[in-house]
Design a protein around this motif. Structure first.
Motif, PDB file in Angstrom:
ATOM      1  N   CYS B 179       0.836  -1.106  -0.046  1.00 32.82           N
ATOM      2  CA  CYS B 179       0.081   0.027   0.060  1.00 32.82           C
ATOM      3  C   CYS B 179       0.758   1.302   0.012  1.00 32.82           C
ATOM      4  CB  CYS B 179      -1.088  -0.064   1.134  1.00 32.82           C
ATOM      5  SG  CYS B 179      -1.975   1.512   1.174  1.00 32.82           S
ATOM      6  N   PRO B 180       0.778   1.998  -1.165  1.00 33.50           N
ATOM      7  CA  PRO B 180       1.739   3.154  -0.931  1.00 33.50           C
ATOM      8  C   PRO B 180       1.331   4.429   0.007  1.00 33.50           C
ATOM      9  CG  PRO B 180      -0.006   3.264  -2.677  1.00 33.50           C
ATOM     10  CD  PRO B 180      -0.431   2.144  -2.078  1.00 33.50           C
ATOM     11  N   VAL B 181       0.097   4.317   0.563  1.00 31.95           N
ATOM     12  CA  VAL B 181      -0.196   5.379   1.497  1.00 31.95           C
ATOM     13  C   VAL B 181      -0.440   4.920   3.036  1.00 31.95           C
ATOM     14  CG1 VAL B 181      -1.116   6.968  -0.376  1.00 31.95           C
ATOM     15  CG2 VAL B 181      -2.629   5.320   0.802  1.00 31.95           C
ATOM     16  N   ALA B 183      -2.682   2.826   3.947  1.00 29.50           N
ATOM     17  CA  ALA B 183      -3.853   2.895   4.258  1.00 29.50           C
ATOM     18  C   ALA B 183      -4.529   1.749   4.928  1.00 29.50           C
ATOM     19  CB  ALA B 183      -4.960   3.168   2.987  1.00 29.50           C
ATOM     20  N   THR B 184      -3.863   0.414   4.979  1.00 26.05           N
ATOM     21  CA  THR B 184      -4.103  -0.833   5.339  1.00 26.05           C
ATOM     22  C   THR B 184      -2.733  -1.272   6.173  1.00 26.05           C
ATOM     23  OG1 THR B 184      -4.946  -2.912   4.816  1.00 26.05           O
ATOM     24  CG2 THR B 184      -3.234  -1.818   3.294  1.00 26.05           C
ATOM     25  N   VAL B 194      -8.520  -1.549   7.305  1.00 26.98           N
ATOM     26  CA  VAL B 194      -8.456  -0.492   5.897  1.00 26.98           C
ATOM     27  C   VAL B 194      -8.932   0.512   6.833  1.00 26.98           C
ATOM     28  CG1 VAL B 194      -8.841   0.071   3.977  1.00 26.98           C
ATOM     29  CG2 VAL B 194      -8.542  -2.235   4.208  1.00 26.98           C
ATOM     30  N   CYS B 199      -7.690   5.353   1.914  1.00 29.39           N
ATOM     31  CA  CYS B 199      -7.332   4.468   0.739  1.00 29.39           C
ATOM     32  C   CYS B 199      -7.903   5.284  -0.391  1.00 29.39           C
ATOM     33  CB  CYS B 199      -8.240   3.092   0.823  1.00 29.39           C
ATOM     34  SG  CYS B 199      -8.089   2.293  -0.422  1.00 29.39           S
ATOM     35  N   ILE B 200      -6.818   5.315  -1.171  1.00 35.27           N
ATOM     36  CA  ILE B 200      -6.767   6.205  -2.715  1.00 35.27           C
ATOM     37  C   ILE B 200      -7.461   5.091  -3.553  1.00 35.27           C
ATOM     38  CG2 ILE B 200      -5.136   7.834  -2.004  1.00 35.27           C
ATOM     39  CD1 ILE B 200      -3.378   6.166  -3.658  1.00 35.27           C
ATOM     40  N   GLY B 201      -7.788   3.904  -3.310  1.00 35.61           N
ATOM     41  CA  GLY B 201      -8.271   3.088  -4.393  1.00 35.61           C
ATOM     42  C   GLY B 201      -7.413   2.419  -5.568  1.00 35.61           C
ATOM     43  N   CYS B 202      -6.155   2.552  -5.155  1.00 36.40           N
ATOM     44  CA  CYS B 202      -5.204   1.890  -6.060  1.00 36.40           C
ATOM     45  C   CYS B 202      -5.242   0.550  -6.675  1.00 36.40           C
ATOM     46  CB  CYS B 202      -3.641   2.409  -5.835  1.00 36.40           C
ATOM     47  SG  CYS B 202      -3.121   1.595  -4.731  1.00 36.40           S
ATOM     48  N   ARG B 203      -5.814  -0.202  -5.683  1.00 37.33           N
ATOM     49  CA  ARG B 203      -5.983  -1.684  -5.818  1.00 37.33           C
ATOM     50  C   ARG B 203      -4.874  -2.206  -5.851  1.00 37.33           C
ATOM     51  NH1 ARG B 203      -8.590   0.850  -9.122  1.00 37.33           N
ATOM     52  NH2 ARG B 203      -8.063  -0.015 -11.165  1.00 37.33           N
ATOM     53  N   TYR B 204      -3.656  -1.790  -5.427  1.00 37.20           N
ATOM     54  CA  TYR B 204      -2.526  -2.467  -5.564  1.00 37.20           C
ATOM     55  C   TYR B 204      -2.328  -3.647  -4.209  1.00 37.20           C
ATOM     56  CZ  TYR B 204       2.982  -2.961  -6.018  1.00 37.20           C
ATOM     57  OH  TYR B 204       4.012  -3.480  -6.182  1.00 37.20           O
ATOM     58  N   CYS B 205      -3.062  -3.582  -3.273  1.00 36.32           N
ATOM     59  CA  CYS B 205      -3.278  -4.505  -2.375  1.00 36.32           C
ATOM     60  C   CYS B 205      -3.891  -5.720  -2.936  1.00 36.32           C
ATOM     61  CB  CYS B 205      -3.884  -3.898  -1.216  1.00 36.32           C
ATOM     62  SG  CYS B 205      -5.416  -2.934  -1.443  1.00 36.32           S
ATOM     63  N   ARG B 214      -9.483  -9.310  -1.099  1.00 35.80           N
ATOM     64  CA  ARG B 214      -9.937  -7.797  -1.083  1.00 35.80           C
ATOM     65  C   ARG B 214     -11.034  -7.500  -1.989  1.00 35.80           C
ATOM     66  NH1 ARG B 214      -6.364  -3.847   1.625  1.00 35.80           N
ATOM     67  NH2 ARG B 214      -5.315  -5.015   3.286  1.00 35.80           N
ATOM     68  N   VAL B 245     -10.913   0.170  -1.138  1.00 33.85           N
ATOM     69  CA  VAL B 245     -10.847  -1.336  -1.059  1.00 33.85           C
ATOM     70  C   VAL B 245     -11.356  -1.580   0.449  1.00 33.85           C
ATOM     71  CG1 VAL B 245      -8.846  -2.813  -0.299  1.00 33.85           C
ATOM     72  CG2 VAL B 245      -9.139  -1.992  -2.686  1.00 33.85           C
TER      73      VAL B 245
END
Ligand code: SF4
Ligand code: SF4
Lengths: 436, 312
Positions: B179-181, B183-184, B194, B199-205, B214, B245
């Motif tokens: 997670c880049p921020v 948020a989780t 989460v 969460c910015i909603g990038c869906r990397y997780c 997820r 997410v």
């Protein structure tokens, strides 16, 4: 005599900031100025970009349900394009290496093309990531200090750092050199040479970090291969230079700028090697996937042959394979070394091949089958195509405008006006030019 | 010199101002077209309050901030969904580490847990969302490729066994790493949560999770007011915003208050066992010690806090 005196005086008086603002203002004027063809081109691109902006606005308002992505395939066309554009940004570094590390004089003349493309490509990357966010209003969370950066653990944070760093580096280098040329002075090496060297290493790191973004995920066998980063680099050195060659050709045909023949030939030599390496790695990947079989082979089978009646990607990947092979053969023909259709066809084929192979052909199989082995397919929705095309249109606008500016400065058409005219109202420089 | 310049430039000046005017008009038109193109964003701007936009990360909120945030969220639920809800923020109980264990010999794939999760956690009704998937697998294999989550026949089918999968609350969670921020994150009682407002909603997780645990909110969830579960938690089952997410949180709004997860309560077969592994007398502790237990995708090193076992 008195003129000279005034000139000296104003030279001392005018603060650098004013000169710089003047430079920016005149640049802006210049890029909104041009032939009918230029206007038509830019307006068409604007229209496409607006359609994209509209589709994106709907996506943000209504939710990403407007895309065809699902919890099974949660990244799609946007991230595919992001990966490709990143390669485009890095491809130009070859020219920088040739120009500065090998002191190739011809390359020095055209290196700016690579840098301009790099700048536009990074902007496109940023846009592709932004449109992929579910909450673009929260993008500020990504900014270190103000937001909360998961650095150095998250590869995405790394990617954001290196991308923006690369953008700043290139903006600085190009901006500085242009501004100095504009003022008719000699650039001071300490102000840009160190940055050039940094940017070379930086470019390599961008591709590596992006590959790590995917190959660091243990739960996705298709991506989880150490070959990903080298493959990214190899394909970058195909698509980047091929794109540059195309741009140079277009500029020549339009009569805007005739590049010397040397750089294109050097780029083609690089493409030949890079493409062979890329194909070898692709083959090696193919072999490892299918000879051993097992978990890793499932996504590969889906990609190349389809699985249990699902084969949405099969036509894509075989198109890519054909484009890659055909393009490579064409590049090896002697005709590719001359200006002609062979070269252009080879470039177009290789760009298309890499775009698929590194985009849809890489991102989607990472998700099919899902981690619980469900088969849900993905093909982009109309809205996703609109947004992506819009971003490409915007990127092309940036490339066109920046190349126009750069060429005008380099050919001396845009330069700092004699200081005595500086006291006149803002538009007088043009008056003077037009009256000449 | 100056005079001469002026005389020459006079007619040209007309040309210049015409061009300037044209460019000005072009720019105005372009700007207007742009504003029109992004008009759908406008109503979003109306609903996004400054407080919500500026809200800090969960861990940076003071007690007072939190109270304000919870009150705001409750008010939003009332105005947008027409439901009176209570959003709490229970913290982990010291000395607790929650684990889940599922008895594969007993689970018969009836899906009551899936349904219970759907209702407990205020999932979108139309998509029938839930944090749990039940895999129907042929007996004699652990190869998930042979599994099926969309079976539609009476259960249990012959020669089949059933394996519910949800967030495994990994001790080495790849979703948290990527997670880049931030948020989780993993809480002290082992639950990976989460912050839906960070969460910015990038869906990397979502890409990183090996268990498909997820879910992304592709649109704002729709739940009729009468069906909304009013007992909510900030980090758990409050109605999620669009574009973020979410995942299983071991029903922390219940379990941190000493209750059992909704999926366990709903399970008619008793296949589900939940508890605090740090408690020497807990049932899960006994199971892990005495049964043949396994975890999913052990080779990935994610170290799930979610176990499967069978009766010998
Ligand atoms: S199961 Fe997935 S979502 Fe849950 S903690 Fe593990 S990696 Fe994260
Ligand atoms: S979707 Fe949200 S929680 Fe997941 S990685 Fe992105 S910001 Fe973090």
């Amino acid at each position: 005599m008195s003129d000279a005196a005034i000139k000296n005086q104003t030279d001392v008086e005018e603060p650098a900031l004013l000169t710089y603002l003047g430079f920016l203002r005149r640049s802006l004027w210049l890029v909104t100025e041009g032939s009918l063809l230029y206007y038509a081109w830019m307006m068409a691109l604007t229209a496409i970009a607006l359609v994209g902006a509209n589709a994106w606005a709907h996506q943000v308002a209504d939710g990403m349900i407007t895309t065809n992505m699902t919890d099974y395939v949660s990244w799609g066309l946007y991230i595919a394009n992001f990966t490709f554009c990143e390669g485009l940004a890095v491809g130009g570094v070859l020219m920088v290496i040739a120009a500065y590390l090998y002191d190739d004089d011809d390359m020095h003349q055209v290196v700016f093309i690579g840098q301009a493309i790099a700048i536009a490509a990074i902007v496109m990357c940023t846009l592709f990531v932004t449109v992929d966010l579910g909450r673009p209003d929260r993008s500020w969370h990504l900014i270190p200090i103000i937001g909360k950066s998961n650095w150095p653990i998250s590869m995405m944070t790394w990617d954001i750092v290196v991308l923006n760093g690369y953008l700043l580096l290139n903006l600085h280098i190009v901006g500085y050199l242009l501004y100095i040329r504009y003022r008719g002075k000699q650039p001071n090496p300490t102000w840009y040479i160190p940055f050039i060297y940094v940017s070379i290493g930086w470019a390599i790191s961008i591709q590596t970090v992006t590959a790590f973004l995917y190959c660091g995920l243990g739960g996705r066998p298709f991506w989880n291969t150490a070959l990903l980063a080298p493959r990214f680099l190899a394909s970058t050195f195909v698509s980047g230079p091929a794109f540059i060659i195309l741009v140079m050709r277009i500029m020549r045909v339009l009569g805007v700028y005739a590049a010397p023949p040397g750089p294109a030939q050097m780029l083609i030599r690089v493409i030949r090697i890079a493409m062979i390496i890329n194909l070898i790695m692709m083959f090696s990947e193919f072999f490892t996937l299918f000879y051993a079989g097992g978990d890793h082979a499932v996504a590969g089978t889906y990609l190349f042959f389809g699985l249990h009646g699902h084969h949405a990607l099969v036509p894509w990947i075989w198109t890519a394979v054909c484009c890659d092979i055909l393009g490579t053969i064409l590049f090896f023909l002697p005709g590719a070394m001359e200006r002609g259709n062979i070269r252009i066809a080879a470039c177009v084929l290789c760009i298309a091949g890499v775009w698929i192979e590194k985009g849809m052909g890489l991102i989607v199989p990472g998700f099919v089958p899902s981690t619980l082995h469900q088969l849900v397919e993905y093909l982009p929705s109309l809205s996703e195509w609109k947004v992506s095309t819009g971003i490409w249109a915007f990127g092309l606008m940036l490339i066109t405008a920046s190349l126009k500016l750069i060429i005008n400065v380099l050919t001396g058409r845009l330069h700092q006006r004699p200081s005595r005219t500086r006291r006149r109202p803002p538009r007088s420089w043009l008056t003077q030019r037009l009256s000449r | 010199m100056t005079d001469q310049q002026t005389t020459i430039s006079l007619p040209v000046l007309g040309e210049v101002s015409r061009r300037t005017a044209m460019k000005g008009a072009g720019a105005t038109l372009g700007a207007a077209a742009f504003v029109a193109a992004i008009a759908p964003l406008r109503h979003l701007g109306e609903s996004l309050t400054a407080d919500e936009f500026m809200q800090r990360h969960y861990k940076e909120l003071s007690a007072e901030d939190k109270r304000a945030v919870l009150a705001r969220l409750e008010a939003e639920t009332a105005s947008e969904y027409g439901a009176e809800v209570r959003i709490g923020d229970l913290r982990p109980i010291p000395g607790t580490k929650f684990v889940y264990a599922i008895n594969l010999s007993v689970c018969n794939g009836n899906g009551a847990c899936v349904e219970a999760c759907h209702r407990e956690n205020n999932h979108d009704r139309a998509t029938n969302q839930s944090y749990i998937r039940v895999l129907e697998m042929p007996k004699g294999t652990m190869d998930m490729e042979q599994g099926n989550t969309t079976y539609q026949h009476p259960v249990p089918a012959d020669d089949r066994f059933y394996m519910p999968v949800q967030c495994q609350q990994c001790d080495e969670p790849p979703c948290v790493d990527v997670c880049p921020v931030e948020a989780t994150w993993k809480e002290d009682d082992g639950i990976v949560v989460v912050d839906y407002n960070w969460c910015i909603g990038c869906r990397y997780c979502e890409a990183a999770c090996p268990y498909h645990a997820r879910r992304f909110n592709w649109k704002a969830p729709e739940v009729p007011a009468a069906e909304i579960n009013p007992d909510q938690g900030y980090l758990s089952n409050r109605i999620r915003p669009q574009g973020v997410v979410e995942k299983c949180h071991y029903c922390l709004h219940r379990t941190r208050a000493g209750r059992l997860p909704a999926c366990l309560e709903a399970c008619p077969t008793g296949a589900r066992v939940f508890g605090n592994i740090l408690d020497p007398d807990s049932e899960v502790r006994w199971l892990l010690k005495n049964k043949r237990v396994f975890i999913l995708k052990e080779h990935l090193g994610t170290q799930p806090a979610f176990f499967y076992f069978s009766d010998d």
